[in-house]
Design a protein around this motif. Structure first.
Motif, short mmCIF file in Angstrom:
data_model
loop_
_atom_site.label_atom_id
_atom_site.label_comp_id
_atom_site.label_asym_id
_atom_site.label_seq_id
_atom_site.Cartn_x
_atom_site.Cartn_y
_atom_site.Cartn_z
N HIS A 1 -29.42 44.56 65.43
CA HIS A 1 -29.45 45.40 64.24
C HIS A 1 -28.33 44.93 63.31
O HIS A 1 -27.19 44.78 63.71
CB HIS A 1 -29.30 46.87 64.61
CG HIS A 1 -30.40 47.35 65.51
ND1 HIS A 1 -31.70 47.50 65.08
CD2 HIS A 1 -30.41 47.66 66.83
CE1 HIS A 1 -32.46 47.90 66.08
NE2 HIS A 1 -31.70 48.01 67.15
N PHE A 2 -28.67 44.72 62.07
CA PHE A 2 -27.81 44.02 61.15
C PHE A 2 -26.48 44.74 60.90
O PHE A 2 -26.42 45.97 60.86
CB PHE A 2 -28.52 43.82 59.81
CG PHE A 2 -29.91 43.25 59.96
CD1 PHE A 2 -30.15 42.23 60.86
CD2 PHE A 2 -30.96 43.75 59.22
CE1 PHE A 2 -31.42 41.70 61.00
CE2 PHE A 2 -32.23 43.23 59.35
CZ PHE A 2 -32.47 42.20 60.24
N MET A 3 -25.43 43.96 60.72
CA MET A 3 -24.11 44.48 60.38
C MET A 3 -23.67 43.83 59.08
O MET A 3 -22.79 42.98 59.04
CB MET A 3 -23.13 44.21 61.53
CG MET A 3 -23.50 44.94 62.80
SD MET A 3 -22.17 44.98 64.01
CE MET A 3 -22.89 46.06 65.25
N LEU A 4 -24.34 44.23 58.00
CA LEU A 4 -24.11 43.68 56.68
C LEU A 4 -23.85 44.81 55.69
O LEU A 4 -24.34 45.93 55.87
CB LEU A 4 -25.33 42.87 56.22
CG LEU A 4 -25.73 41.67 57.09
CD1 LEU A 4 -27.10 41.16 56.69
CD2 LEU A 4 -24.70 40.56 56.98
N VAL A 5 -23.10 44.50 54.63
CA VAL A 5 -22.87 45.45 53.54
C VAL A 5 -23.87 45.13 52.44
O VAL A 5 -23.80 44.07 51.80
CB VAL A 5 -21.43 45.36 53.01
CG1 VAL A 5 -21.22 46.36 51.88
CG2 VAL A 5 -20.44 45.61 54.14
N ASP A 6 -24.80 46.04 52.20
CA ASP A 6 -25.92 45.77 51.30
C ASP A 6 -25.50 45.43 49.88
O ASP A 6 -26.16 44.64 49.20
CB ASP A 6 -26.88 46.97 51.27
CG ASP A 6 -27.70 47.08 52.55
OD1 ASP A 6 -27.61 46.16 53.39
OD2 ASP A 6 -28.41 48.09 52.71
N THR A 7 -24.42 46.03 49.41
CA THR A 7 -24.04 45.86 48.00
C THR A 7 -23.24 44.58 47.76
O THR A 7 -22.94 44.25 46.60
CB THR A 7 -23.21 47.06 47.51
OG1 THR A 7 -22.09 47.25 48.39
CG2 THR A 7 -24.07 48.32 47.51
N LEU A 8 -22.88 43.85 48.81
CA LEU A 8 -22.14 42.61 48.67
C LEU A 8 -23.08 41.41 48.74
O LEU A 8 -24.19 41.50 49.24
CB LEU A 8 -21.07 42.48 49.75
CG LEU A 8 -19.98 43.56 49.78
CD1 LEU A 8 -18.96 43.26 50.87
CD2 LEU A 8 -19.28 43.68 48.44
N THR A 9 -22.61 40.27 48.26
CA THR A 9 -23.40 39.04 48.33
C THR A 9 -23.33 38.45 49.73
O THR A 9 -22.54 38.88 50.58
CB THR A 9 -22.89 38.00 47.32
OG1 THR A 9 -21.58 37.58 47.74
CG2 THR A 9 -22.85 38.54 45.92
N VAL A 10 -24.14 37.42 49.95
CA VAL A 10 -24.11 36.71 51.23
C VAL A 10 -22.71 36.16 51.49
O VAL A 10 -22.14 36.36 52.57
CB VAL A 10 -25.15 35.58 51.23
CG1 VAL A 10 -25.00 34.71 52.49
CG2 VAL A 10 -26.56 36.13 51.13
N ALA A 11 -22.15 35.47 50.51
CA ALA A 11 -20.82 34.87 50.68
C ALA A 11 -19.75 35.94 50.92
O ALA A 11 -18.84 35.75 51.74
CB ALA A 11 -20.46 34.03 49.46
N GLU A 12 -19.86 37.07 50.21
CA GLU A 12 -18.88 38.14 50.39
C GLU A 12 -18.98 38.74 51.78
O GLU A 12 -17.96 39.09 52.40
CB GLU A 12 -19.08 39.21 49.32
CG GLU A 12 -18.63 38.75 47.93
CD GLU A 12 -19.11 39.67 46.82
OE1 GLU A 12 -18.55 39.58 45.71
OE2 GLU A 12 -20.05 40.47 47.05
N ASN A 13 -20.19 38.88 52.31
CA ASN A 13 -20.36 39.38 53.68
C ASN A 13 -19.74 38.43 54.69
O ASN A 13 -19.12 38.86 55.66
CB ASN A 13 -21.84 39.59 53.99
CG ASN A 13 -22.31 40.99 53.67
OD1 ASN A 13 -22.18 41.90 54.47
ND2 ASN A 13 -22.85 41.17 52.46
#
Length: 508
Positions: free
Chosen positions: A88-100
């Motif tokens: 299950h993903f651990m990403l911040v939706d409002t940030l870009t790929v590079a920022e994540n």
């Protein structure tokens, strides 16, 4: 004897009085791909969470490169060269790929150089054929792309030990081959890969060694070169598994139940996701929808179930126009049920109990309630009946569903959506992340609905699962249906061309 990159001795993990891990012994050879197999709830992910520092074991010893150590946190694990890709993903939706990817990197602060990070991500994306723009915001990416970002995060950190928890569960068949090639390149470069999967063909294709877990313990260890998929499946569930050999019976579809004509719809980003989609499903028929993730399948399921309003087109059930009917009307007047793709966010309320989740679909109507009052006794009895008939493995019906395994969560959703006797059953990625035993249970449920004369729309990126249950297979690409095949017409070349957008369209 090959040198061990990682060795576990007597690892135990308790949640209250429940022993999720019970004396686990495991040795991972350096520079190998080691698969961990087991039914949902066997303890695989819990064990990996111990290795990554998310959980601390109550008992046992962890040795890294021959040295006894402790892993108190994920940050420490990454410093020790251990990376983990979660199911299950651990990403911040409002940030870009590079920022994540930059999150948590040491030494950034005021000197953060996003462009150098982006450039390295472009190189990795090209190497692994991921086709990801480092400056794209996460919320704009479909699920398959988000999984690739998780993979890039670990590759970027150049971990020596890479833990992969169901990493291919959202990839299309043509993407999986490239991904597995990438895993082989990691092994050839001296990396150690621990690979949790339920896809036995992937294990046969890429793994060197396999550990099989049952009930929190290691039940078997085999070398892939000395075993095969059927034997590994038997070791996992303790019996022969036959989900690829189901008796389909004679196909005798009845009248058209579900019909969609000229559907057009936009996704959450305002991009047209459905472009003049038409289909029909008859009583006693399963229509499979195949395609690479992110080509309109999710929007199709949402339009039909009322979660997304179409811009154009019509939908009828048994001749009644439901195009702009509410979700409630579709469920209770037109008998449409839905098994969603994301069981954690749209299928269940994780902090509700099993019996509370069992009533979510129909809690406003009898027999679950009367005069606005929920009949708790009736709901609890229904829940007991359902978990027994659908083999939902649990401690009791008061248990929070977040503590059920993925397979048992999915069986609970199927019980809720099927026991209301629908006319139309829409299922979206129903076998994602499930073990072979749970997949068999899901597919038998779908086939039982087919035999009962229901119209089933079965949407999946896993072609082998569609092939098992579908009478016809419609392929989607870029929001359009590019062709319709029967299972005996499917070839790798033909299905690949349709998934790539080469049209071969017929009536559906």
């Amino acid at each position: 004897m090959p040198e061990a990159a990682l060795e576990l001795t007597g690892i135990a993990k308790l949640f209250g009085t429940f022993r999720a891990l019970d004396g686990v012994h495991l040795k991972i050879e350096r520079g190998s791909i080691h698969a961990i197999l087991g039914e949902n709830g066997a303890g695989k992910t819990t064990l990996m969470n111990v290795l990554f520092g998310l959980y601390q074991p109550e008992e046992g010893v962890i040795s890294l490169n021959g040295n006894v150590t402790q892993i108190p946190s994920p940050r420490k694990a990454m410093e020790m060269g251990i990376g983990m890709i979660h199911q299950h993903f651990m990403l911040v939706d409002t940030l870009t790929v590079a920022e994540n990817v930059a999150l948590g990197l040491p030494g950034q602060g005021a000197t953060l150089d996003l462009e150098s990070i982006a450039e390295r991500l472009r190189e990795l994306s090209e190497e692994y054929q991921f086709d990801i723009d480092p400056h794209e915001e996460i919320w704009k990416l479909p699920i398959g792309m988000r999984q690739r970002v998780e993979i890039l995060k670990v590759l970027f950190r150049d971990a020596d030990i890479i833990i992969l928890d169901e990493p291919t569960s959202v990839l299309a068949p043509n993407e999986i081959a490239n991904f597995l090639d990438g895993m082989a390149r990691l092994r050839d470069a001296g990396k150690t890969v621990i690979f949790i999967t339920h896809k036995l063909d992937e294990v046969e294709a890429i793994a060197d060694n396999v550990t099989i877990m049952q009930h929190g313990k290691v039940s078997a260890e085999v070398k892939v070169s000395e075993s095969d998929a059927r034997e590994m499946a038997r070791l996992m569930v303790g019996r022969e598994v036959v989900h690829d050999e189901m008796d389909r019976g004679d196909r005798k579809p009845g009248a058209v139940i579900l019909k969609a004509e000229g559907l057009r719809a936009r996704n959450s980003r305002g991009i047209e996701a459905l472009k003049d989609v038409s289909l029909e499903i008859r009583a006693g028929e399963v229509l499979g929808i195949a395609g690479v993730d992110g080509n309109g399948q999710a929007e199709l399921s949402e339009v039909i179930t009322g979660l997304l309003a179409p811009d154009a087109g019509t939908i009828t059930v048994n001749g009644a126009d439901i195009t702009y009917s509410s979700v409630h009307a579709r469920r209770h007047q037109h008998h449409v049920s839905f098994v969603p793709e994301d069981r954690h966010h749209t299928g269940l309320v994780l902090d509700f109990s099993i019996w509370q989740n069992a009533m979510l679909r129909d809690f406003r109507i009898r027999p679950f309630s009367g005069s606005g009052v929920i009949s708790k006794g009736t709901v609890r009895q229904k829940a007991r009946d359902w978990v027994e008939r659908y083999d939902v493995r649990m401690r009791n019906i008061d248990q929070l569903v977040r503590f059920l395994s993925g397979g048992n969560q999915q069986k609970l959703i199927f019980a809720r959506e099927v026991e209301c006797d629908p006319q139309v059953l829409v299922v979206m990625q129903p076998c994602k992340g499930l073990d072979v035993g749970a997949i068999e249970a899901v597919q038998r449920t779908v086939m039982a609905e087919r035999a009962a004369g229901k119209a089933v729309l079965y949407i999946s990126t896993e072609l082998e699962h569609i092939m098992t249950v579908a009478d016809r297979i419609a392929v989607m690409c870029a929001g359009e249906i590019t062709g319709v095949l029967t299972p005996d017409q499917v070839t790798d070349e033909r299905i690949g061309a349709l998934m790539g957008g080469i049209k071969e369209k017929e009536a559906v």
